[in-house]
Write an enzyme that holds these catalytic residues in place. Structure first.
Site, short mmCIF file in Angstrom:
data_model
loop_
_atom_site.label_atom_id
_atom_site.label_comp_id
_atom_site.label_asym_id
_atom_site.label_seq_id
_atom_site.Cartn_x
_atom_site.Cartn_y
_atom_site.Cartn_z
N ARG A 1 0.82 -1.22 0.00
CA ARG A 1 0.00 0.00 0.00
C ARG A 1 0.85 1.26 0.00
O ARG A 1 0.44 2.27 -0.57
CB ARG A 1 -0.95 -0.02 1.20
CG ARG A 1 -2.11 -0.97 0.96
CD ARG A 1 -2.99 -1.10 2.16
NE ARG A 1 -4.22 -1.80 1.81
CZ ARG A 1 -5.07 -2.28 2.70
NH1 ARG A 1 -4.84 -2.13 3.99
NH2 ARG A 1 -6.16 -2.90 2.30
N LYS B 1 -15.93 -13.93 6.10
CA LYS B 1 -16.91 -12.87 6.41
C LYS B 1 -18.25 -13.21 5.75
O LYS B 1 -18.63 -12.63 4.74
CB LYS B 1 -16.41 -11.52 5.89
CG LYS B 1 -15.22 -11.01 6.68
CD LYS B 1 -14.78 -9.68 6.11
CE LYS B 1 -13.30 -9.54 6.06
NZ LYS B 1 -12.81 -9.05 4.77
N GLY C 1 -8.05 -8.71 1.28
CA GLY C 1 -6.75 -8.82 1.95
C GLY C 1 -6.19 -10.23 1.94
O GLY C 1 -5.03 -10.45 1.57
N GLY D 1 -13.40 -4.48 1.12
CA GLY D 1 -14.81 -4.08 1.18
C GLY D 1 -15.23 -3.24 0.00
O GLY D 1 -16.31 -3.42 -0.57
P1 ADP Z 1 -10.69 -11.67 2.13
O1 ADP Z 1 -9.77 -10.97 3.10
O2 ADP Z 1 -9.94 -12.15 0.92
O3 ADP Z 1 -11.89 -10.85 1.78
P2 ADP Z 1 -11.96 -13.10 4.29
O4 ADP Z 1 -11.34 -12.16 5.25
O5 ADP Z 1 -13.43 -13.10 4.15
O6 ADP Z 1 -11.26 -12.98 2.84
O7 ADP Z 1 -11.59 -14.60 4.70
C1 ADP Z 1 -10.27 -15.08 4.78
C2 ADP Z 1 -10.10 -16.04 5.89
O8 ADP Z 1 -11.07 -17.06 5.83
C3 ADP Z 1 -8.77 -16.73 5.86
O9 ADP Z 1 -7.99 -16.29 6.95
C4 ADP Z 1 -9.10 -18.22 5.94
O10 ADP Z 1 -8.28 -18.93 6.85
C5 ADP Z 1 -10.52 -18.20 6.43
N1 ADP Z 1 -11.26 -19.40 6.04
C6 ADP Z 1 -11.38 -19.94 4.82
N2 ADP Z 1 -12.10 -21.07 4.84
C7 ADP Z 1 -12.46 -21.27 6.13
C8 ADP Z 1 -13.18 -22.27 6.82
N3 ADP Z 1 -13.72 -23.31 6.17
N4 ADP Z 1 -13.34 -22.16 8.17
C9 ADP Z 1 -12.80 -21.12 8.83
N5 ADP Z 1 -12.10 -20.12 8.24
C10 ADP Z 1 -11.93 -20.20 6.90
MG MG Z 2 -9.79 -10.78 5.21
#
Ligand code: ADP
Ligand code: MG
Length: 398
Positions: free
Chosen positions: A41, A199, A352, A375
């Site tokens: 960033r 999320k 992220g 987001g």
């Molecule tokens: P991003 O940051 O790309 O938007 P999120 O923050 O929504 O993605 O989710 C990422 C996290 O989700 C990762 O740290 C990963 O470990 C977790 N994750 C993925 N699959 C599962 C699961 N089945 N159970 C719990 N956590 C999970």
């Molecule tokens: Mg995330």
């Protein structure tokens, strides 16, 4: 969307000798020693600063960092390491200015000053009007270059844009919106979206919107678990949002009615606890037990999904499909990442943790466009007009 860009302002010579206030997204991860662990960033903010310097301006730049309490300065919330890093990248010193809201500090053309963490200012998050007016008084030109916060209306991302003599989009903000809109305006079909991660509730609203647009919707992580519940499959103690099962059913129905599909996992990788050294067991979905934690999609599912990605025209990716930070539960995310890299489809990715997965599997140069937003990226996918763009557009109309 017609938005005045900072590049145009500079081309017209309007920035010469002027005070430019850049709102960047410099919210970088720091370790216990306060060292920056990942500086993407900071690097991404350099073009806006350089553009201002080249145009002969005096430059102020600020950002939020972490989640400080407004009005309570703590050393770990300071932008000091970021100012130092930016100085290294620019090849010139970047002074850090504390207590800057009421002005009174010196700044000359050709200089760059970093204004301390803007979320320390009382009223920043609530977009306090009086605070926004004070910010605006500091400058002649406001440059919004923080795509990562473009979906939030705060004093330094929205209010200031109302009052600054000139308000415009920085090069990063302009490039983000161009790339995402270009990818989605007329996508090569089939258009496949991967929406996964942890999320669940925020992402399910996005799925409702995407269900009208995409040909295939790949779910993973906590979202897939919620869809498994909707398909009456057992998920044990896995992460999910049981309250949103109805929402998930609606997404499935909407997609079906359009002849599109939401492939539900056929196999999964389970653990008995959430830990890097937990034993990983592959199970067919029907075999998941009451104590199991689903931490990844299974190998059969991953292969099926990889085939769909290889045949896609456009791919949108947000969210890892498993706990890829633990190697035993990384296969699903890795398989899909490799399929995206191998696919002739134009791909865009944001989020992220998604970016962390892209870095981990070394596929950055095989992804068509990587957004710096999480987001904000999702809200653009949803078809929303972000507050940052709404106000900049209104100001561009004069
Ligand atoms: P991003 O940051 O790309 O938007 P999120 O923050 O929504 O993605 O989710 C990422 C996290 O989700 C990762 O740290 C990963 O470990 C977790 N994750 C993925 N699959 C599962 C699961 N089945 N159970 C719990 N956590 C999970
Ligand atoms: Mg995330």
């Amino acid at each position: 969307m017609q938005i005045l860009t900072f590049a145009e302002v500079c081309q017209r010579g309007e920035a010469r000798g002027k005070r430019v206030f850049i709102r960047a997204d410099l919210n970088v991860p720091l370790d216990d020693q306060g060292q920056i662990t990942e500086d993407t960033r900071v690097r991404a903010s350099v073009p806006a600063v350089q553009m201002a310097l080249d145009a002969g301006a005096a430059v102020m730049i600020t950002s939020h960092l972490g989640r400080p309490t407004e009005g309570e300065f703590k050393p770990e919330d300071s932008l000091a390491p970021v100012a130092k890093r930016l100085g290294e990248l620019l090849g010139k010193p970047v002074r850090l200015q504390q207590n800057w809201v009421d002005g009174g500090f010196e700044l000359h053309p050709g200089e760059v000053v970093m204004l301390e963490n803007c979320r320390l200012n009382k009223g920043e998050k609530k977009n306090d009007d009086a605070l926004a007016q004070k910010y605006a008084k500091l400058c002649d030109i406001f440059v919004h270059d923080a795509f990562g916060t473009a979906h939030r209306a705060e004093a330094s991302t929205y209010g200031i844009a109302k009052y600054a003599p000139i308000a415009c989009a920085g090069p990063l903000l302009a490039a983000e919106i161009d790339a995402i809109q270009r990818a989605l305006a007329n996508p090569k079909r089939p258009l496949i979206a991967i929406v996964a991660g942890s999320k669940v509730s925020t992402k399910l609203t996005i799925l409702q919107a995407l269900a009208d647009k995409v040909d295939g919707l790949i779910v993973g992580g906590g979202i897939a678990n919620t869809f498994l519940l909707a398909a009456d499959q057992p998920i044990g103690k896995s992460l999910a949002e049981p309250d949103l099962v109805e929402e998930a059913r609606k997404v499935i129905d909407k997609m079906k009615a359009r002849g599109a599909e939401v492939p539900i996992p056929v196999d999964v990788v389970v653990a008995d606890r959430f830990a890097a050294d937990a034993k990983a067991t592959v199970k067919a979905v029907a075999e998941v037990g009451p104590e199991d934690l689903i931490l990844d999609i299974g190998p059969k599912t991953a292969e099926q999904l990889a085939d769909k990605l290889k045949a896609a025209g456009t791919i949108v990716w947000n969210g890892p499909v498993g706990v890829f930070e633990f190697d035993a539960f990384a296969n699903g995310t890795k398989t899909l990442a490799m399929a995206i890299a191998a696919s002739p489809a134009f791909s865009i990715a944001g989020g992220g943790d998604t970016l962390a997965a892209i870095a981990k599997y070394g596929i950055a140069d095989k992804v068509g466009y990587i957004s710096t937003g999480g987001g904000a990226f999702l809200e653009v996918l949803e078809g929303k007009t972000l507050p940052a763009f709404e106000i900049l557009e209104a100001r561009s109309r004069g």
